[in-house]
Every structure is written in structure tokens, then in C-alpha cells.
Design an enzyme around this catalytic site. Structure first.
Site, PDB file in Angstrom:
ATOM      1  N   ASP A 118       0.841  -1.192   0.000  1.00 60.17           N
ATOM      2  CA  ASP A 118       0.000   0.000   0.000  1.00 60.17           C
ATOM      3  C   ASP A 118       0.874   1.240   0.000  1.00 60.17           C
ATOM      4  O   ASP A 118       1.879   1.303   0.721  1.00 60.17           O
ATOM      5  CB  ASP A 118      -0.927   0.001   1.217  1.00 60.17           C
ATOM      6  N   TYR A 120       1.229   5.805  -0.474  1.00 65.58           N
ATOM      7  CA  TYR A 120       0.870   7.051   0.213  1.00 65.58           C
ATOM      8  C   TYR A 120       1.091   8.170  -0.804  1.00 65.58           C
ATOM      9  O   TYR A 120       1.978   8.991  -0.657  1.00 65.58           O
ATOM     10  CB  TYR A 120       1.799   7.159   1.421  1.00 65.58           C
ATOM     11  N   HIS A 125      -3.608  14.343   0.755  1.00 67.62           N
ATOM     12  CA  HIS A 125      -3.739  13.496   1.950  1.00 67.62           C
ATOM     13  C   HIS A 125      -2.509  13.625   2.839  1.00 67.62           C
ATOM     14  O   HIS A 125      -2.632  13.792   4.070  1.00 67.62           O
ATOM     15  CB  HIS A 125      -3.933  12.043   1.525  1.00 67.62           C
ATOM     16  N   ASP A 226      -8.813   0.597   2.431  1.00 71.91           N
ATOM     17  CA  ASP A 226      -7.765   0.217   3.373  1.00 71.91           C
ATOM     18  C   ASP A 226      -8.229   0.598   4.781  1.00 71.91           C
ATOM     19  O   ASP A 226      -7.913   1.656   5.301  1.00 71.91           O
ATOM     20  CB  ASP A 226      -6.470   0.955   3.006  1.00 71.91           C
ATOM     21  N   ARG A 230      -6.973   3.746  13.725  1.00 77.18           N
ATOM     22  CA  ARG A 230      -6.051   4.862  13.931  1.00 77.18           C
ATOM     23  C   ARG A 230      -5.402   4.855  15.319  1.00 77.18           C
ATOM     24  O   ARG A 230      -4.245   5.248  15.467  1.00 77.18           O
ATOM     25  CB  ARG A 230      -6.787   6.183  13.730  1.00 77.18           C
ATOM     26  N   LYS A 246      -3.538  -1.958  10.388  1.00 76.39           N
ATOM     27  CA  LYS A 246      -3.916  -2.068   8.979  1.00 76.39           C
ATOM     28  C   LYS A 246      -4.202  -3.501   8.543  1.00 76.39           C
ATOM     29  O   LYS A 246      -4.958  -3.725   7.594  1.00 76.39           O
ATOM     30  CB  LYS A 246      -2.780  -1.524   8.110  1.00 76.39           C
ATOM     31  N   GLU A 353      -9.224  12.772   7.981  1.00 81.53           N
ATOM     32  CA  GLU A 353      -9.195  14.112   7.386  1.00 81.53           C
ATOM     33  C   GLU A 353     -10.562  14.796   7.443  1.00 81.53           C
ATOM     34  O   GLU A 353     -10.658  15.990   7.730  1.00 81.53           O
ATOM     35  CB  GLU A 353      -8.747  14.015   5.931  1.00 81.53           C
TER      36      GLU A 353
END
Length: 403
Positions: A118, A120, A125, A226, A230, A246, A353
Site C-alpha cells: 500500500d 501514500y 492526503h 484500506d 487509527r 492495517k 481528514e
């Protein structure tokens, strides 16, 4: 409605033909490869045998992996054959009996996942995350961000197909004011709206895959959520990155859209602000971005519409970086784009976000949300521009949170 009576402009018309794996009701519940046409699924293996196609042994399988492994030339040949089967009138009588109403079948994970990575890759973001967690930093991006596509290796065994319930994960968490960590279910369960890229053709260990070879190795794309805990992630990720926060689940759509169906959606990525090393420099290449319009809904209420065209790092650059050290590709490898976020509040691809780490709750018809509650259903759907102004449907990926 009969399978061939498709309304004009249907996003799942003959211009699309995404692949999936399904099983039909009745005594023969074997899994089989299908393509979607409107609101029907064509059993392509059965159709291929009925038409005497040389691709029948490749298509009459319970997984897409044999087709993925066959390589780009075969992918193109099979797509041309499928297009003819559903558009040429002389084939209609032969293949009509091999269609199934979409509402009557069960959809399965369409391929056997090998490795999962994965990334980023959204600057919007990454900057939002930087502002949330490093508000006093001179730059919201980390120093390496504009020089390479940042990523992590995930857990392929917990990739699940759309419609699979996601069990709220448990793990260690520690809020800044807590004296010691505690163990228990995550209380900050989040989503990440992403696009997944599915590798077909493998590569040899020790030989990097260049930007120009992207389409020889990547078969198509899917939607990807995904899921992210957190609170677990925040306590565990220093210094090695995401792990239990994750690895509990990654949801993908049941349909894999071949890259050949997305020619009209290709766009240039955002302007580069830093010089790139040669293996990542795509300034002389054909457009590597994709104009995909994503919608994110919680319990049927749309909360975000992230635009994939804003992604700073392209899928070709991600593949090049993933293999530049000599790592090999395997058929069935899956890599995620990273959270897709646009420049406006309505275009943010995660609750982290959208609620600014819980500070600004979302107002939903069924109550406020900072992070996900048990019973919440998250649905991501998307489309892309197609030929003649018609849309290419990318299906949806959905998951319900269970406690």
C-alpha cells in the site's frame, strides 16, 4: 431485462466488460470467471467452449489468476473476442444461455492475492496528515515525500471481497495522556478510499520493472478500502510503520476493470515540483494518471468525492519503485494507491481528514460521526470517462463494521 437490451450509456456496456468470479445458484455452485454486461454476468468459460474459442481452457477456471499470468498479448486478444461475443449478432443465440442475472449470483474474490503493498501517493492526503499530527512543522510533508512513493507491505491473507463484514479489530492503544497502554477494540476505526492495481505478468528477481513496462505487468484496477484502526496505528507505527492497525482487513471490489477499458481516462499527473531520479522520471512518457471519480458513502449518505486525477505519484511510478531494488512481481500481486484526497474538504478520502482527527464530527442523517460505529456500512463507488462520453463503471466496494 434480457442481457443484450442494455440502455444507451450504461456504464457496464460492451466498452467496459470488467472481470469477476461468481457462483450461480443451484446444484452446480462452482466458481467461474465472468464479465459484467449491464445487469448480467456472462460465464465466459462456458461461452468460450460453446463458441469453440482457443481461450476456453484459460477462461473456464475458478480464478482470474491463469488469465492474469497469460500476459498482455493474451489479455488484448481475449478482450477483443469478448467484445465480439457480446456485440456481433451471430453470436447472440449461442451465448445468451450463458448469462446470469447479477442479482442471482454470488460474487467472490476475483483473484488469488500474492503480495500486497500500500502506498501514500496523494499530496493532499499527506499534507493533511502532516498538519494534523505535526502542526508546528515547517513543512507538512516529510523530507522524502517528493522524491519517492512511500509505501508499506501489508497482509495479503486478509484481503476480502466487497460485501464481507469487517470485524472491529482489537489491539494495544495509548492516548497521549494515558500512563500505560491498554488493550481492547479500536475506538477510532477509519476508512481509506483507494484504487488497487492488479499485477498479471510476473518479473524476474533482480530485474527492475521500468516505467515503460507498466502495461505489460498490470492487468487492471479495482476499488480498495484500506480499513485503518487509527488508535492502534498511532501507538505501534514508530519506528517501522503500520502493522496491526492495517492488517486486519482490506476490502476490494468484485470487478477488475482492465486497463484497456480506461484509455479515455488517462490524464497527466499534477506538475512535479522536484526533479526525479531517472527511474521515476515520467516527463517524457505518455500520461500516467487516471481520471477516476470516486464517491464515499456511510450508511447510504455521501460524505466525500475524492478525485483520483490529483494523485501525485502514478501507478507506473509505484511499480517502478516497488521493484527498483530487484524485488520480483508475482501474478496476483496487489498494490494500493494510498488514500485518494482532493484539495477541498468534500474531497478528503478518510475520516481522519474529514473530521480532522475527530475535532469536527460529520453530521449524518443517523447521527454524528468522528470514526466508524458498529453497524456502519461504508460503500465506495467510482466511474471513469469512456469513449464517446459514456462512463466506465468501476463497481463498488462495500463493508459493514461488526463488533
Amino acid at each position: 431485462m434480457p442481457p443484450f437490451d442494455i440502455p444507451e450509456g450504461d456504464p457496464f456496456g460492451p466498452h467496459n466488460l470488467p472481470y469477476g468470479v461468481f457462483s450461480a445458484p443451484g446444484p452446480d455452485s462452482a466458481r467461474r470467471v465472468g464479465v459484467r454486461l449491464g445487469d448480467h454476468v456472462l460465464d465466459v468459460g462456458a461461452a468460450a467452449y460453446a463458441l469453440g474459442s482457443p481461450y476456453a481452457p484459460l477462461l473456464a477456471r475458478p480464478s482470474l489468476n491463469p488469465l492474469l499470468a497469460a500476459g498482455r498479448t493474451t489479455w488484448s486478444d481475449v478482450r477483443r473476442a469478448l467484445t465480439a461475443w457480446v456485440t456481433v449478432p451471430s453470436h447472440r443465440e449461442t451465448i445468451e444461455r450463458h448469462f446470469h442475472p447479477l442479482s442471482s449470483v454470488t460474487l467472490h474474490l476475483p483473484f488469488e492475492v500474492a503480495d500486497y503493498v500500500d502506498f501514500y501517493a496523494s499530496e493532499n492526503h499527506a499534507r493533511n496528515v502532516g498538519r494534523i499530527f505535526r502542526p508546528d512543522a515547517a513543512d507538512s510533508l516529510t523530507p522524502n515525500w517528493k522524491h519517492l512513493p512511500i509505501g508499506y507491505h501489508g497482509r495479503s491473507g486478509t484481503v476480502v471481497v466487497s460485501g464481507t463484514d469487517v470485524v472491529r479489530p482489537s489491539g494495544q492503544r495509548k492516548a497521549p495522556a494515558d500512563p500505560e497502554p491498554v488493550f481492547g477494540p479500536s475506538v477510532r476505526l477509519d476508512i481509506e478510499a483507494e484504487v488497487g492495481f492488479v499485477v498479471g505478468g510476473p518479473s524476474e528477481r533482480g530485474k527492475p520493472v521500468g516505467l515503460a513496462d507498466f502495461r505489460d505487468h498490470v492487468f487492471g484496477l479495482c476499488l480498495l478500502n484500506d480499513w485503518s484502526a487509527r488508535d492502534i496505528q498511532a501507538w505501534e507505527y514508530v519506528p517501522l510503520g503500520p502493522f496491526l492497525g492495517k492488517s486486519f482487513a482490506t476490502s476490494v471490489s468484485a470487478w477488475i476493470t482492465p486497463l484497456d477499458a480506461l484509455e479515455e481516462a488517462r490524464v497527466a499527473p499534477p506538475e512535479r515540483t522536484h526533479d526525479l531520479l531517472p527511474y521515476l522520471d515520467d516527463s517524457q512518457d505518455e500520461p500516467g494518471g487516471y481520471d477516476l471519480r470516486i464517491s464515499v458513502a456511510i450508511n447510504g449518505h455521501v460524505v466525500s468525492e475524492p478525485p483520483f486525477s490529483t494523485m501525485y505519484w502514478t501507478a507506473a511510478q509505484q511499480l517502478a519503485h516497488m521493484t527498483v531494488n530487484g524485488a520480483s512481481l508475482r501474478t496476483g500481486d496487489l498494490y494500493g494507491s494510498g488514500t485518494v484526497s482532493g484539495p477541498t474538504e468534500r474531497e478528503r478520502g478518510s475520516l481522519l481528514e474529514l473530521t480532522w482527527n475527530g475535532r469536527d464530527p460529520l453530521e449524518l442523517p443517523d447521527g454524528k460521526r468522528t470514526f466508524l460505529e458498529d453497524g456502519d456500512v461504508v460503500t465506495m463507488s467510482a466511474w471513469a470517462p469512456g469513449p464517446g462520453g459514456v462512463r466506465v463503471g468501476l463497481g463498488e466496494v462495500t463493508g459493514r463494521v461488526s463488533g
